[in-house]
Design an enzyme around this catalytic site. Structure first.
Site, short mmCIF file in Angstrom:
data_model
loop_
_atom_site.label_atom_id
_atom_site.label_comp_id
_atom_site.label_asym_id
_atom_site.label_seq_id
_atom_site.Cartn_x
_atom_site.Cartn_y
_atom_site.Cartn_z
N PRO A 282 1.97 0.95 -2.28
CG PRO A 282 3.64 0.17 -3.74
CD PRO A 282 3.51 1.23 -2.40
CD GLU B 66 13.41 -0.70 -6.14
OE1 GLU B 66 13.69 0.40 -6.74
OE2 GLU B 66 12.45 -1.30 -6.50
NE ARG C 181 -12.30 18.82 2.10
CZ ARG C 181 -12.46 19.82 1.39
NH1 ARG C 181 -11.36 20.57 1.01
NH2 ARG C 181 -13.47 20.60 1.01
CG ASP D 106 -22.39 18.38 4.67
OD1 ASP D 106 -23.09 19.17 5.06
OD2 ASP D 106 -21.30 17.85 4.92
C1 LIG Z 1 0.42 0.13 -7.66
C2 LIG Z 1 1.52 -0.60 -8.79
C3 LIG Z 1 1.80 0.07 -10.23
C4 LIG Z 1 1.19 -2.07 -9.19
C5 LIG Z 1 2.95 -0.80 -8.16
C6 LIG Z 1 3.73 -1.93 -7.94
C7 LIG Z 1 4.88 -2.11 -7.31
C8 LIG Z 1 5.47 -1.01 -6.71
C9 LIG Z 1 4.70 0.30 -7.09
C10 LIG Z 1 5.66 1.67 -6.67
O1 LIG Z 1 5.13 2.80 -7.13
N1 LIG Z 1 6.64 1.58 -5.81
C11 LIG Z 1 7.45 2.77 -5.39
C12 LIG Z 1 6.85 3.36 -4.25
N2 LIG Z 1 5.56 3.44 -4.47
C13 LIG Z 1 4.54 4.09 -3.29
O2 LIG Z 1 5.04 4.50 -2.31
C14 LIG Z 1 3.04 4.27 -3.89
C15 LIG Z 1 2.47 3.76 -5.04
C16 LIG Z 1 1.38 3.80 -5.30
C17 LIG Z 1 0.47 4.11 -4.45
C18 LIG Z 1 0.94 4.43 -3.43
N3 LIG Z 1 0.10 5.18 -2.26
O3 LIG Z 1 0.98 5.59 -1.29
C19 LIG Z 1 2.12 5.14 -1.72
C20 LIG Z 1 2.17 4.69 -2.93
C21 LIG Z 1 6.88 2.30 -3.16
C22 LIG Z 1 8.30 2.68 -2.31
C23 LIG Z 1 8.78 3.97 -3.14
C24 LIG Z 1 7.53 4.38 -3.87
C25 LIG Z 1 3.45 0.38 -7.63
#
Ligand SMILES: CC(C)(C)c1cccc(C(=O)NCC2(NC(=O)c3cccc4nocc34)CCCC2)c1
Length: 246
Positions: free
Chosen positions: A89, A116, A154, A169
């Protein structure tokens, strides 16, 4: 293209990559998806991969050493250097432009967080780039990995047939899609627009472009800003906006 995914849920990632265009591209050896489970590199009897977060408070953090060992095995498994992306995130938002740049690399490593997240020291030493698929709370990075495998996979040479490439495209010219219709032409839910039945391919192309421009203007004006419009598109969008305003 070879994708190496470091994940606690390898089956999930493999299943996502086993279907459709990406599944077929794997069968045709246009791309490869390998998975590395940190739990296989945990050295204690309980195969521990997470630890209590330092400083107290709820939640667990993925430990450095099982991840580091998995990444080491991944790097050693093939000759090409690996561009390692942490799905997070905190990452830059994934765009089609970034996807097209990634599609040119020989190897991509995808690190998926759970709990986390991952110990910051591992990220500082092992990760080249952090990317996010969107602003919502997810349970893990695996969906992000699946998105990258699909969007980048893809684009591999030969993955799409001619019809799919043509469609790709039109999608990736930066506009939203025009409406789509199939048979029956007449239906209780409404009729197919006459122009699409006219056989006038120039008129059909113009209608589709006008609809794509109009819908982008209405629903995603931010995409329009990024895209310079040629004379014809400006005229078609004006026409759409006049009709819409009536
Ligand atoms: C964005 C916002 C809502 C402000 C926020 C703030 C703080 C934490 C989280 C959150 O989701 N933490 C949990 C985890 N999330 C992701 O991995 C993840 C989440 C979103 C898009 C992603 N694109 O790739 C991986 C992604 C991180 C560790 C385990 C899962 C989300």
């Amino acid at each position: 293209m070879r994708f190496d995914v470091v994940t606690l849920f390898p089956d999930f990632v493999r299943q996502c990559a086993a279907v459709g265009v990406v599944g077929r591209a794997q069968q045709r050896e246009l791309l490869q998806v390998e998975t590395w489970n940190p739990r296989d590199y945990a050295t204690d009897n309980y195969r521990t991969v997470d630890g209590r977060t330092c400083g107290g408070g709820p939640g667990m953090v993925m430990l450095i050493d099982p991840l580091r060992a998995a990444l080491k095995a991944m790097r050693e498994a093939a000759a090409e250097p690996v561009h390692v992306i942490y799905l997070s995130p905190q990452g830059a938002r994934l765009t089609q432009g970034r996807v097209e740049a990634l599609a040119k690399l020989p190897r991509i490593g995808l690190l998926c967080g759970r709990y986390e997240g991952v110990d910051e020291r591992l990220l500082a030493h092992e990760v080249d780039e952090e990317l996010s698929i969107g602003d919502y709370v997810l349970s893990g990075g695996e969906l992000g990995a699946a998105v990258i495998i699909d969007a980048v996979g893809r684009l591999q040479e030969g993955a799409l047939n001619d019809a799919q490439s043509a469609q790709q495209d039109s999608f990736s010219d930066g506009l939203l899609d025009c409406p789509h219709y199939a048979k029956p032409v007449r239906h209780a839910l409404g009729d197919v627009p006459e122009v699409l039945l006219s056989g006038d391919h120039a008129a059909i192309r113009r209608w589709r472009l006008k609809q794509a421009l109009g819908r982008t203007w209405l629903r995603r004006p931010d995409l329009l800003v990024q895209r310079a419009l040629d004379k014809e598109s400006r005229a078609l969008l004006e026409e759409f906006r006049r009709e819409y305003a009536q």
